[in-house]
Scaffold this motif. Structure first.
Motif, PDB file in Angstrom:
ATOM      1  N   THR A 113      37.810  35.299  24.478  1.00  0.00           N
ATOM      2  CA  THR A 113      36.764  35.215  25.520  1.00  0.00           C
ATOM      3  C   THR A 113      37.526  35.291  27.209  1.00  0.00           C
ATOM      4  O   THR A 113      36.728  35.393  28.152  1.00  0.00           O
ATOM      5  N   VAL A 114      38.867  35.388  27.095  1.00  0.00           N
ATOM      6  CA  VAL A 114      39.372  35.497  28.440  1.00  0.00           C
ATOM      7  C   VAL A 114      38.784  36.750  29.187  1.00  0.00           C
ATOM      8  O   VAL A 114      38.535  37.838  28.688  1.00  0.00           O
ATOM      9  N   SER A 115      38.788  36.484  30.529  1.00  0.00           N
ATOM     10  CA  SER A 115      37.923  37.626  31.262  1.00  0.00           C
ATOM     11  C   SER A 115      38.968  38.840  31.508  1.00  0.00           C
ATOM     12  O   SER A 115      40.039  38.556  31.913  1.00  0.00           O
ATOM     13  N   LEU A 116      38.720  39.954  31.221  1.00  0.00           N
ATOM     14  CA  LEU A 116      39.377  41.124  31.362  1.00  0.00           C
ATOM     15  C   LEU A 116      38.458  42.339  31.920  1.00  0.00           C
ATOM     16  O   LEU A 116      37.308  42.517  31.663  1.00  0.00           O
ATOM     17  N   PRO A 117      39.305  43.078  32.498  1.00  0.00           N
ATOM     18  CA  PRO A 117      38.491  44.293  33.050  1.00  0.00           C
ATOM     19  C   PRO A 117      38.225  45.325  31.947  1.00  0.00           C
ATOM     20  O   PRO A 117      39.100  44.961  30.935  1.00  0.00           O
ATOM     21  N   GLU A 118      37.319  46.183  32.052  1.00  0.00           N
ATOM     22  CA  GLU A 118      37.014  47.061  30.797  1.00  0.00           C
ATOM     23  C   GLU A 118      38.539  47.811  30.425  1.00  0.00           C
ATOM     24  O   GLU A 118      38.533  48.111  29.203  1.00  0.00           O
ATOM     25  N   PHE A 119      39.153  48.195  31.219  1.00  0.00           N
ATOM     26  CA  PHE A 119      40.460  49.099  30.777  1.00  0.00           C
ATOM     27  C   PHE A 119      41.359  48.410  30.018  1.00  0.00           C
ATOM     28  O   PHE A 119      42.268  48.941  29.374  1.00  0.00           O
ATOM     29  N   LEU A 154      32.972  48.214  56.238  1.00  0.00           N
ATOM     30  CA  LEU A 154      33.926  48.196  55.063  1.00  0.00           C
ATOM     31  C   LEU A 154      33.323  47.591  53.715  1.00  0.00           C
ATOM     32  O   LEU A 154      34.173  47.782  52.593  1.00  0.00           O
ATOM     33  N   ARG A 155      32.220  47.306  53.637  1.00  0.00           N
ATOM     34  CA  ARG A 155      31.384  46.782  52.472  1.00  0.00           C
ATOM     35  C   ARG A 155      31.317  47.861  51.660  1.00  0.00           C
ATOM     36  O   ARG A 155      30.817  48.987  51.855  1.00  0.00           O
ATOM     37  N   GLY A 156      31.791  47.864  50.355  1.00  0.00           N
ATOM     38  CA  GLY A 156      31.881  48.745  49.385  1.00  0.00           C
ATOM     39  C   GLY A 156      32.918  49.624  49.473  1.00  0.00           C
ATOM     40  O   GLY A 156      33.098  50.631  48.459  1.00  0.00           O
ATOM     41  N   GLU A 157      33.546  49.515  50.325  1.00  0.00           N
ATOM     42  CA  GLU A 157      35.139  50.324  50.490  1.00  0.00           C
ATOM     43  C   GLU A 157      35.839  49.830  49.080  1.00  0.00           C
ATOM     44  O   GLU A 157      36.047  48.865  48.571  1.00  0.00           O
ATOM     45  N   LYS A 158      36.754  50.848  48.587  1.00  0.00           N
ATOM     46  CA  LYS A 158      37.416  50.607  47.327  1.00  0.00           C
ATOM     47  C   LYS A 158      38.816  51.211  47.592  1.00  0.00           C
ATOM     48  O   LYS A 158      39.232  52.227  48.308  1.00  0.00           O
ATOM     49  N   PRO A 159      39.843  50.567  47.118  1.00  0.00           N
ATOM     50  CA  PRO A 159      41.205  50.892  47.208  1.00  0.00           C
ATOM     51  C   PRO A 159      41.653  52.344  46.200  1.00  0.00           C
ATOM     52  O   PRO A 159      40.604  52.726  45.485  1.00  0.00           O
ATOM     53  N   ALA A 160      42.775  52.856  46.434  1.00  0.00           N
ATOM     54  CA  ALA A 160      43.042  53.866  45.571  1.00  0.00           C
ATOM     55  C   ALA A 160      42.833  53.408  43.996  1.00  0.00           C
ATOM     56  O   ALA A 160      42.700  54.272  43.058  1.00  0.00           O
ATOM     57  N   GLN A 161      43.457  52.345  43.801  1.00  0.00           N
ATOM     58  CA  GLN A 161      43.364  51.579  42.471  1.00  0.00           C
ATOM     59  C   GLN A 161      42.168  51.161  42.126  1.00  0.00           C
ATOM     60  O   GLN A 161      41.285  51.292  42.780  1.00  0.00           O
ATOM     61  N   ARG A 162      41.743  50.582  40.908  1.00  0.00           N
ATOM     62  CA  ARG A 162      40.339  50.410  40.467  1.00  0.00           C
ATOM     63  C   ARG A 162      39.783  49.482  41.321  1.00  0.00           C
ATOM     64  O   ARG A 162      38.524  49.445  41.630  1.00  0.00           O
ATOM     65  N   GLU A 163      40.412  48.072  41.735  1.00  0.00           N
ATOM     66  CA  GLU A 163      39.642  47.223  42.484  1.00  0.00           C
ATOM     67  C   GLU A 163      40.782  46.528  43.346  1.00  0.00           C
ATOM     68  O   GLU A 163      41.915  46.558  43.205  1.00  0.00           O
ATOM     69  N   TRP A 164      40.369  45.813  44.317  1.00  0.00           N
ATOM     70  CA  TRP A 164      41.113  45.048  45.318  1.00  0.00           C
ATOM     71  C   TRP A 164      41.832  43.968  44.592  1.00  0.00           C
ATOM     72  O   TRP A 164      42.928  43.474  44.728  1.00  0.00           O
ATOM     73  N   PHE A 165      41.351  43.165  43.359  1.00  0.00           N
ATOM     74  CA  PHE A 165      41.945  42.428  42.603  1.00  0.00           C
ATOM     75  C   PHE A 165      40.928  42.189  41.351  1.00  0.00           C
ATOM     76  O   PHE A 165      40.004  42.692  41.182  1.00  0.00           O
ATOM     77  N   TYR A 166      41.851  41.511  40.183  1.00  0.00           N
ATOM     78  CA  TYR A 166      41.057  41.265  39.062  1.00  0.00           C
ATOM     79  C   TYR A 166      40.991  39.848  38.885  1.00  0.00           C
ATOM     80  O   TYR A 166      42.166  39.097  39.161  1.00  0.00           O
ATOM     81  N   GLY A 167      40.030  39.082  38.410  1.00  0.00           N
ATOM     82  CA  GLY A 167      40.171  37.825  38.013  1.00  0.00           C
ATOM     83  C   GLY A 167      40.111  37.576  36.552  1.00  0.00           C
ATOM     84  O   GLY A 167      39.360  38.301  35.593  1.00  0.00           O
ATOM     85  N   THR A 168      41.182  36.696  36.254  1.00  0.00           N
ATOM     86  CA  THR A 168      41.390  36.411  34.608  1.00  0.00           C
ATOM     87  C   THR A 168      41.820  34.863  34.500  1.00  0.00           C
ATOM     88  O   THR A 168      42.301  34.532  35.630  1.00  0.00           O
ATOM     89  N   GLU A 169      41.933  34.537  33.419  1.00  0.00           N
ATOM     90  CA  GLU A 169      42.170  33.112  33.134  1.00  0.00           C
ATOM     91  C   GLU A 169      43.621  33.092  32.747  1.00  0.00           C
ATOM     92  O   GLU A 169      43.954  33.369  31.846  1.00  0.00           O
ATOM     93  N   GLY A 170      44.588  32.512  33.565  1.00  0.00           N
ATOM     94  CA  GLY A 170      45.929  32.280  33.352  1.00  0.00           C
ATOM     95  C   GLY A 170      46.708  33.409  32.670  1.00  0.00           C
ATOM     96  O   GLY A 170      46.650  34.695  32.992  1.00  0.00           O
TER      97      GLY A 170
END
Length: 518
Positions: free
Chosen positions: A492-498, A429-445
């Protein structure tokens, strides 16, 4: 024995009677299936607290207590042994739509009611009625109290609790938001013994929210067209009244609140010990070495589960999904201080049927994440069963539309979280992707989360600006947010490209609004 109240909260008064209440956390269900849970406890009260009109049976608090209640005051509340209950459900109009049969709670007063009758969609109120006791020990205790206390309210009251129940239509295709509490919503110090101890004595007014999070929850209620909000916390169940008061203090509307029943884990360990003592032949049937290995695994995982969230949260997510409409879409919010990102990933894999059966059970039992074995064989079986029930009801589908993790200084960043998850997943299952872009997104607050919500068209620009405005003047990591600090964080907040386009628009708007604060 009923708990004594803080003398500072009840000046010049003494406990003179006992009030029996059912502490519930609200519930969310669908037309053809819903679930109500709670605990019946005895509370020591004073003469002024006997006034019925001053009790809020939804929160289980006397008028004024919402400012002074702490988890410590509720730690020693006396559970009522085996109360016999009956639950009624009423529409907002007052029409009764459901009456349960007799419900027998357990020795610690915990009860649940699985409603299979079809209920109309909308907001409802449930009432918990006490019909008797199924414990001679509790009955004798009550009788002794009644004989020693004139005009006690203990024997006269039948309605012991109330709660809110929201029913979604079976064809509901909207959103359901599920959020963690500590380090996602509240700035709780969960990493030091001092912080954990201090949390026991904090009143609702002393509990600090992470900057902007209360406003984000309020804006989501608007942006997602009144989407339900459920909180899940690994805090012990005796935090419930304090948490309910805290959430109300921040003017956040919720549908349900899940807290951890620690005594259940402790009782499970004791039952295992007793079972081993009385069934030694069965215990050693495969030899001493395998038995000793199983024992170490069980006790190690059981002790760890008192503090870890993996088994508990995964079970709650799967349990709640049983009562959700099949085509509802979930939004999950957590943080990086524990294992929320791994939990959210496993939840999606189980719901989509990519991890099931013996393979799932064995994987969970062997799973060691962040150096912890926190899933016993019994817990793995329970998670497997819940996963199978969800697939039977909803089919193999991933209900999660968006999953976000608050990045704190106490945990890994976005990339590292994904690396940890991939390393822990079964190799196939490594490398498996959901239908949406990622399993989760990390961001600050709240800022990062609100921008991602904006990019996904769940919020509008003015709503994100409201979140940012609420952050001004709040403390974060020892600093007070001001306009300049917030602008720097925005850059500087962490955001996905979209979400980068939305970031640039917000920077331009903020700089034009505060030209001298850069």
């Amino acid at each position: 024995m009923a708990a004594e109240k803080d003398p500072n909260s009840i000046p010049n008064s003494q406990i003179t009677d006992i009030k029996r209440i059912a502490v519930c956390g609200g519930s969310l269900g669908r037309e053809r299936r819903s679930y109500i849970r709670g605990q019946v406890v005895d509370i020591g009260i004073t003469d002024p607290m006997k006034a019925d009109g001053l009790w809020d049976l939804v929160t289980g608090l006397f008028s004024g207590e919402e400012k002074n209640i702490t988890p410590f005051l509720d730690f020693s509340l006396a559970p009522v042994r085996k109360p016999v209950l009956r639950i009624e459900v009423f529409r907002e109009s007052g029409e009764k739509v459901f009456t349960s049969g007799k419900i027998k709670a357990d020795e610690d007063g915990f009860f649940s009611c699985d409603i299979l009758d079809k209920l109309p969609p909308g907001k409802h109120r449930f009432v918990v009625n006490l019909e008797g006791l199924d414990s001679f020990r509790q009955y004798s205790k009550d009788l002794a109290h009644l004989n020693n206390t004139e005009n006690s309210i203990l024997g006269r009251e039948t309605i012991v609790g109330k709660g809110n129940l929201r029913i979604l239509a079976e064809d509901y295709k909207g959103y359901i938001v599920t959020s963690d509490i500590d380090q996602t919503y509240l700035a709780t110090d969960i990493h030091s013994s001092k912080g954990k101890f201090a949390a026991l004595f904090e009143t609702p007014e002393q509990k600090r929210a992470l900057p902007g999070m209360p406003e984000l929850y309020r804006q989501l209620r608007i942006g997602l067209e009144n989407a339900p909000l459920a909180f899940i916390s690994a805090s012990p169940h005796f935090f419930r009244r304090t948490m309910l008061a805290t959430i109300a203090n921040h003017k956040i509307q919720i549908e349900s609140l899940h807290l951890k029943y620690l005594e259940g884990t402790i009782k499970g360990v004791l039952d295992k010990v007793i079972g081993t003592i009385f069934n030694p032949i069965e215990f050693f049937q495969n030899g001493f070495s395998p038995a000793w290995s199983r024992t170490k695994k069980f006790f190690g995982a059981s002790v760890q589960s008192l503090f870890d969230q993996m088994s508990y949260k995964l079970s709650i997510l799967l349990h709640d999904r049983v009562y959700q409409p099949s085509y509802s879409k979930e939004i999950l919010l957590g943080d990086n201080t524990e294992s929320d990102y791994m939990i959210f990933t496993l939840y999606q894999l189980i719901c989509s049927g990519k991890l099931e059966g013996d393979r799932l059970e064995d994987y969970l039992y062997q799973l060691n994440f962040l150096g912890r074995d926190a899933i016993t064989r019994d817990a793995a079986k329970r998670i497997r069963k819940l996963g199978e029930e969800n697939v039977r009801i909803h089919g193999k589908m991933n209900p999660v539309s968006l999953s976000m993790i608050n990045i704190t200084e106490k945990g890994p960043k976005h990339k590292e979280m994904h690396e940890l998850v991939q390393k822990a997943l079964p190799e196939e299952l490594r490398g498996e992707k959901p239908a949406q872009r990622e399993w989760f997104y990390g961001t600050e607050g709240a800022l990062g989360m609100s921008i991602i919500f904006l990019a996904d068209k769940h919020l509008e620009t003015h709503q994100v600006l409201d979140v940012m405005s609420e952050m001004i003047g709040k403390e974060n990591a020892g600093k007070i947010w001001d306009e300049a600090h917030l602008l720097q964080h925005l850059k500087t907040v962490s955001l996905p490209e979209f979400a980068e386009v939305e970031r640039m628009k917000l920077i331009e708007l903020w700089e034009s609004a505060f030209p001298n604060k850069q």
